[in-house]
Write an enzyme that holds these catalytic residues in place. Structure first.
Site, PDB file in Angstrom:
ATOM      1  N   GLU A  92      -0.645   4.868  -0.301  1.00 41.35           N
ATOM      2  CA  GLU A  92      -1.445   6.080  -0.512  1.00 41.35           C
ATOM      3  C   GLU A  92      -0.581   7.319  -0.365  1.00 41.35           C
ATOM      4  O   GLU A  92       0.146   7.457   0.620  1.00 41.35           O
ATOM      5  CB  GLU A  92      -2.581   6.174   0.517  1.00 41.35           C
ATOM      6  CG  GLU A  92      -3.807   5.381   0.133  1.00 41.35           C
ATOM      7  CD  GLU A  92      -3.925   4.128   0.955  1.00 41.35           C
ATOM      8  OE1 GLU A  92      -2.868   3.550   1.288  1.00 41.35           O
ATOM      9  OE2 GLU A  92      -5.062   3.742   1.265  1.00 41.35           O
TER      10      GLU A  92
ATOM     11  N   ARG B 140      -2.559  -1.636 -17.930  1.00 41.33           N
ATOM     12  CA  ARG B 140      -3.868  -0.970 -17.948  1.00 41.33           C
ATOM     13  C   ARG B 140      -3.879   0.114 -16.879  1.00 41.33           C
ATOM     14  O   ARG B 140      -3.860  -0.178 -15.689  1.00 41.33           O
ATOM     15  CB  ARG B 140      -4.988  -1.969 -17.685  1.00 41.33           C
ATOM     16  CG  ARG B 140      -5.024  -3.123 -18.651  1.00 41.33           C
ATOM     17  CD  ARG B 140      -6.336  -3.856 -18.606  1.00 41.33           C
ATOM     18  NE  ARG B 140      -7.363  -3.076 -19.248  1.00 41.33           N
ATOM     19  CZ  ARG B 140      -7.541  -3.009 -20.569  1.00 41.33           C
ATOM     20  NH1 ARG B 140      -6.781  -3.688 -21.367  1.00 41.33           N
ATOM     21  NH2 ARG B 140      -8.499  -2.258 -21.069  1.00 41.33           N
TER      22      ARG B 140
ATOM     23  N   LYS C 175      -3.094   1.311 -24.654  1.00 37.21           N
ATOM     24  CA  LYS C 175      -3.517   1.287 -26.070  1.00 37.21           C
ATOM     25  C   LYS C 175      -2.250   1.394 -26.919  1.00 37.21           C
ATOM     26  O   LYS C 175      -1.466   0.451 -26.913  1.00 37.21           O
ATOM     27  CB  LYS C 175      -4.533   2.396 -26.310  1.00 37.21           C
ATOM     28  CG  LYS C 175      -5.809   2.222 -25.469  1.00 37.21           C
ATOM     29  CD  LYS C 175      -6.895   3.204 -25.838  1.00 37.21           C
ATOM     30  CE  LYS C 175      -8.172   2.930 -25.076  1.00 37.21           C
ATOM     31  NZ  LYS C 175      -8.377   3.807 -23.918  1.00 37.21           N
TER      32      LYS C 175
ATOM     33  N   ASP D  93      -7.351  14.661 -24.545  1.00 40.32           N
ATOM     34  CA  ASP D  93      -7.431  13.249 -24.152  1.00 40.32           C
ATOM     35  C   ASP D  93      -6.872  12.434 -25.314  1.00 40.32           C
ATOM     36  O   ASP D  93      -7.552  12.212 -26.318  1.00 40.32           O
ATOM     37  CB  ASP D  93      -8.884  12.872 -23.865  1.00 40.32           C
ATOM     38  CG  ASP D  93      -9.020  11.402 -23.462  1.00 40.32           C
ATOM     39  OD1 ASP D  93      -8.043  10.637 -23.650  1.00 40.32           O
ATOM     40  OD2 ASP D  93     -10.098  11.018 -22.986  1.00 40.32           O
TER      41      ASP D  93
ATOM     42  N   THR E 265      -4.508   6.870 -21.651  1.00 44.20           N
ATOM     43  CA  THR E 265      -4.393   5.534 -21.083  1.00 44.20           C
ATOM     44  C   THR E 265      -3.053   4.942 -21.526  1.00 44.20           C
ATOM     45  O   THR E 265      -2.474   5.361 -22.523  1.00 44.20           O
ATOM     46  CB  THR E 265      -5.537   4.614 -21.536  1.00 44.20           C
ATOM     47  OG1 THR E 265      -5.674   4.731 -22.943  1.00 44.20           O
ATOM     48  CG2 THR E 265      -6.835   4.965 -20.861  1.00 44.20           C
TER      49      THR E 265
ATOM     50  N   TYR F  49       0.852  -1.197   0.000  1.00 53.63           N
ATOM     51  CA  TYR F  49       0.000   0.000   0.000  1.00 53.63           C
ATOM     52  C   TYR F  49       0.877   1.232   0.000  1.00 53.63           C
ATOM     53  O   TYR F  49       1.909   1.263   0.675  1.00 53.63           O
ATOM     54  CB  TYR F  49      -0.889   0.018   1.253  1.00 53.63           C
ATOM     55  CG  TYR F  49      -2.310  -0.347   0.942  1.00 53.63           C
ATOM     56  CD1 TYR F  49      -3.058   0.476   0.091  1.00 53.63           C
ATOM     57  CD2 TYR F  49      -2.896  -1.484   1.465  1.00 53.63           C
ATOM     58  CE1 TYR F  49      -4.360   0.142  -0.219  1.00 53.63           C
ATOM     59  CE2 TYR F  49      -4.201  -1.821   1.154  1.00 53.63           C
ATOM     60  CZ  TYR F  49      -4.925  -0.998   0.314  1.00 53.63           C
ATOM     61  OH  TYR F  49      -6.214  -1.319  -0.013  1.00 53.63           O
TER      62      TYR F  49
HETATM   63  N1  DSN Z   1     -12.838   1.345 -24.492  1.00 54.35           N
HETATM   64  C1  DSN Z   1     -11.968   2.279 -25.148  1.00 54.35           C
HETATM   65  C2  DSN Z   1     -12.108   2.210 -26.620  1.00 54.35           C
HETATM   66  O1  DSN Z   1     -12.244   1.130 -27.125  1.00 54.35           O
HETATM   67  O2  DSN Z   1     -12.062   3.224 -27.295  1.00 54.35           O
HETATM   68  C3  DSN Z   1     -12.113   3.627 -24.672  1.00 54.35           C
HETATM   69  O3  DSN Z   1     -12.280   3.641 -23.313  1.00 54.35           O
END
Ligand code: DSN
Length: 616
Positions: A59, A271, A265, A236, A262, A57
Site C-alpha cells: 500500500e 488486466r 485491450k 478515456d 485499461t 503487500y
Molecule cells: N467491457 C469493456 C468493453 O467491452 O467495451 C468496457 O469496459
C-alpha cells in the site's frame, strides 16, 4: 521435505483446473475472437503477472524522488537500494525495495510511451495502480468533481461507458450527469451540439473516449469546449490506448487534463488501468483517490506485467500491429457494406466496427437482434458481442453487433481475411428468420438460420483459424466446443471429439452400405428424437427403422433405432453419419430452421450427440 510449501505444477496439484485452462486456451486459438475489448496477451507479460510479485503487500507509492528517474537510473540496483535503506518510501510495509523499482519502471515506461511532442517524460504523472478501468474512472470522479457537480458524457446507448456516469454505476450516483449524443442523421459526434450543450449545462467535467463509437474524437475541440466552461476534460482511451501509443489514434495526453485507459485491450497487457496527467496537483489528488480512496494494496504482479507491456509498446512490431488493426477494421467495415449490410456510424478509423443487425434480416416484421446474432456467429467460430446503437431504446435489447480486430490481427490475419469474415457473416446471417417468443414480462427476440449456410460458415471460419498464427501447440483432444466438426468430414479442421477421433477414414472407406452409430443422450433425448424422427420413440422397439427428418420434415436419412444406457442410438449409413450428427447437434443448439411454417416450434433439448463408431 520438512515444510508446508506446495510444490508441483498446476497439472500435478489440480489437474481439473489445468484441464479447464487448456480448454479455454484452445477455445481462444480455435475461434476468431473479435471482441473489441480483448486481445491475446503475450506470454512474457503473463509470466510477469504470474511472478512472485504476486506475494506481497505494498500500500502506498514509490518515494516521490523516484519520479522522473530514467530507466537506467531506476535499474541501478546499488544506488536504488542504498537510497531505499536511507530514505524509505511512501508505503506502509517493508519488503518493497524491488516493488518500488518495478512500479517506477512501469511508470517511467508509460510516460515515455505516452509522452507527446514538446514534453518530456518527467512532465507526465502516471498512476499504474487502478485495478480496472471502472475503478480508474471512479477515482478520477473522486479527484476532480464534487457531489452535485455536472458531468457531461456520451449517452451509453450511443457508445458511452458504464463508468462515465450510468445510473447503475457509482459514477452516476453523486454527480448530475448530462449526456451528449451523436447526430441523428450522421451518427457522428457533432461538436457544435456538444458546445451548445456545455454552455447550457455548465459541466465541471467532460468525458471524451468511448466503448462503442468507432471514430477517434477530436480531443483539441473537446478541450476548447471544456475550457469555454471551465471544465476538466477526461480522455478515456480504454479501447484505443495501444493505437494512441503507436500513433494511429490521437494521443490525448497533454491535451486532456487527465487520460485514463485499461491495459488489457489494444495495449495487450495485464488486466488493469492507468491514469496519466501532466498537472502535478491533479496527480496528487488522483493518487490519493486511487489509494487510499478506492483501493488497498496494489497488484504489483500486474504492475510488473505493465512494465513489460510498455516495453513492447515501444517496438516497431507493436506499431505495425496497431496500423494493421486499423486497416483490418476498415476492410471489415467495407466488406460488410459490400454485402449490403449497414455499418453503424458509417465506418471506422479505430479497431472497432458496429453492425446493425436489423439491416440484415427481418421476418414477418420481426428484426434480427444483436443477442441472437452473436450466439449464431459464436457457433461458427466468430466471437463478438451484442451492442446498443443509436435508436435502441433499451440497453437490455441491443440491435447491433460490435466487432474488434485486435486479436485476429495479432494472429496475422489481413485485409483479405477481413473481407472473408464479412462475407461469412453476411452469408450466415442473411439466411436468418427472426421471430419472438413470449417471456414473463414481454418477448425475446430470437432467430433461426439455414443449416447449410451455418455449416459453410463453420468450414470457412475454420479455414481462417487454420491459417491464423498460434503461439502454443495444444493437443486437440476433444475440445467440446468444436461441436460441428465430426469424423474429419464437413466443417472442421480436424479437431474431433475423443469418440470421433481416428475413425473418419475408417468410416468413410467402408462406404454407404455399413452403418455408423450416433448416440443421443440426456434427459430430453426421447422428446428430442420424437420430434426429429416424427414418431414417439417410446412406441418403438429396438431395431425399428426410423427416418431422420430434415428441414420442413423432408427425409434426411434412414436409420435403425436402439436404446443405450443413457439414451438412444441411431445406426445410420456411414457416408451420411457426419452430416446427420451435425444436423442433430445444430437442432439441439436451437438456431437452425426445422420448420419454416413454425419457426418457434419447440424442439426439446439440449441433447448430447456423439458419433461413436463405424459398425459393420
Ligand atoms: N467491457 C469493456 C468493453 O467491452 O467495451 C468496457 O469496459
Amino acid at each position: 521435505m520438512n515444510d508446508f510449501l506446495i510444490r508441483g505444477t498446476l497439472a500435478d496439484v489440480d489437474p481439473d483446473v489445468a484441464e479447464l485452462i487448456r480448454h479455454e486456451h484452445a477455445r481462444q486459438l480455435d475461434k476468431l475472437i473479435m471482441i473489441a475489448s480483448e486481445s491475446y496477451v503475450p506470454a512474457a507479460v503473463r509470466e510477469a503477472e504470474g511472478s512472485v510479485f504476486q506475494n506481497i503487500y505494498a500500500e502506498g507509492y514509490p518515494h516521490a524522488d523516484m519520479h522522473g528517474l530514467s530507466e537506467a537510473e531506476i535499474l541501478d540496483y546499488e544506488s536504488q537500494l542504498t537510497f531505499y535503506r536511507r530514505n524509505g518510501d511512501r508505503r506502509y510495509y517493508k519488503g518493497v525495495e524491488y516493488c518500488n523499482l518495478i512500479e517506477a519502471l512501469a511508470q517511467r515506461r508509460g510516460a515515455e510511451v505516452f509522452c507527446p511532442p514538446g514534453m518530456t517524460p518527467e512532465e507526465l504523472f502516471v498512476n499504474v495502480q487502478p485495478l480496472s478501468g471502472a475503478v480508474a474512472n471512479a477515482a478520477i470522479y473522486e479527484a476532480l468533481v464534487q457531489p452535485g457537480d455536472t458531468v457531461m458524457t456520451l449517452d451509453l446507448l450511443h457508445g458511452g461507458h458504464l463508468s462515465h456516469g450510468s445510473p447503475v454505476n457509482v459514477t452516476g450516483h453523486r454527480q448530475r450527469i448530462v449526456h451528449y449524443r451523436v447526430n441523428e442523421e450522421t451518427e457522428l459526434l457533432d461538436y457544435e451540439e456538444i458546445y451548445e450543450l456545455a454552455q447550457r449545462e455548465q459541466p465541471k467535467m467532460i468525458i471524451a473516449g468511448y466503448t462503442s463509437y468507432p471514430w477517434a474524437p477530436d480531443f483539441h475541440k473537446f478541450r476548447a469546449i471544456a475550457d469555454s466552461v471551465g471544465a476538466y476534460l477526461l480522455a478515456d482511451i480504454a479501447h484505443t490506448a495501444g493505437m494512441a501509443a503507436a500513433g494511429v489514434y490521437p494521443n490525448p495526453v497533454g491535451v486532456a487534463h487527465v487520460t485514463s485507459f485499461t491495459t488489457h485491450k489494444t495495449m495487450m497487457g495485464p488486466r488493469g488501468a492507468v491514469i496519466i496527467t501532466t498537472d502535478p496537483e491533479l496527480a496528487k489528488r488522483i493518487d490519493r483517490a486511487v489509494f487510499p480512496g478506492l483501493q488497498g494494496g496494489p497488484n504489483i504482479n500486474k504492475i510488473a506485467g505493465m512494465a513489460v507491456m510498455f516495453k513492447l509498446a515501444k517496438t516497431p512490431q507493436f506499431k505495425a500491429l496497431q496500423q494493421q488493426i486499423a486497416k483490418n477494421a476498415v476492410a471489415l467495415s467495407d466488406g460488410l457494406k459490400a454485402n449490403g449490410l449497414r455499418v453503424v456510424h458509417g465506418g471506422t478509423n479505430t479497431h472497432m466496427v458496429l453492425l446493425d443487425c436489423k439491416s440484415i434480416a427481418q421476418h414477418d416484421g420481426v428484426p434480427l437482434m444483436g443477442n441472437v446474432a452473436s450466439r449464431i456467429l459464436d457457433l461458427i467460430g466468430i466471437v463478438c458481442n451484442r451492442n446498443t446503437i443509436p435508436g435502441d431504446k433499451d440497453a437490455g435489447r441491443p440491435s447491433a453487433l460490435r466487432f474488434g480486430t485486435p486479436w485476429v490481427t495479432q494472429r496475422g490475419l489481413k485485409e483479405e481475411d477481413m473481407r472473408e469474415i464479412a462475407d461469412v457473416i453476411a452469408l450466415v446471417l442473411k439466411t436468418a428468420k427472426p421471430y419472438t417468443t413470449p417471456t414473463k414480462k414481454s418477448v425475446a427476440y430470437t432467430a433461426r438460420v439455414d443449416f447449410d449456410a451455418l455449416m459453410e460458415g463453420v468450414a470457412r471460419i475454420n479455414a481462417l483459424v487454420a491459417k491464423a498464427g498460434r503461439d502454443f501447440d495444444l493437443p486437440h483432444e476433444g475440445y467440446p466446443f468444436v461441436w460441428y466438426a465430426v469424423n474429419g468430414q464437413g466443417p472442421g479442421i480436424g479437431h474431433q471429439g475423443p469418440e470421433d477421433r481416428g475413425r473418419g477414414t475408417e468410416v468413410r472407406d467402408r462406404g454407404s452400405e455399413v452403418a455408423s452409430r450416433i448416440e443421443v443422450s440426456g434427459a430430453q433425448a426421447a422428446a428430442f428424437l420424437s420430434v426429429v424422427l416424427g414418431i414417439d420413440v417410446n412406441t418403438l422397439a429396438d431395431g425399428a427403422a426410423v427416418t431422420v427428418l430434415g428441414r420442413n420434415r423432408a427425409p434426411l436419412c434412414v436409420a435403425t433405432l436402439a436404446r443405450t444406457k443413457d439414451g438412444y442410438a441411431l445406426d445410420a449409413p456411414a457416408n451420411q453419419a457426419s452430416r446427420v450428427t451435425q444436423w442433430l447437434r445444430a437442432l439441439s443448439d436451437g438456431y437452425v430452421i426445422f420448420d419454416d411454417a413454425d419457426l418457434s416450434a419447440d424442439i426439446p433439448g439440449p441433447v448430447v450427440v456423439r458419433l461413436v463408431a463405424g459398425r459393420p
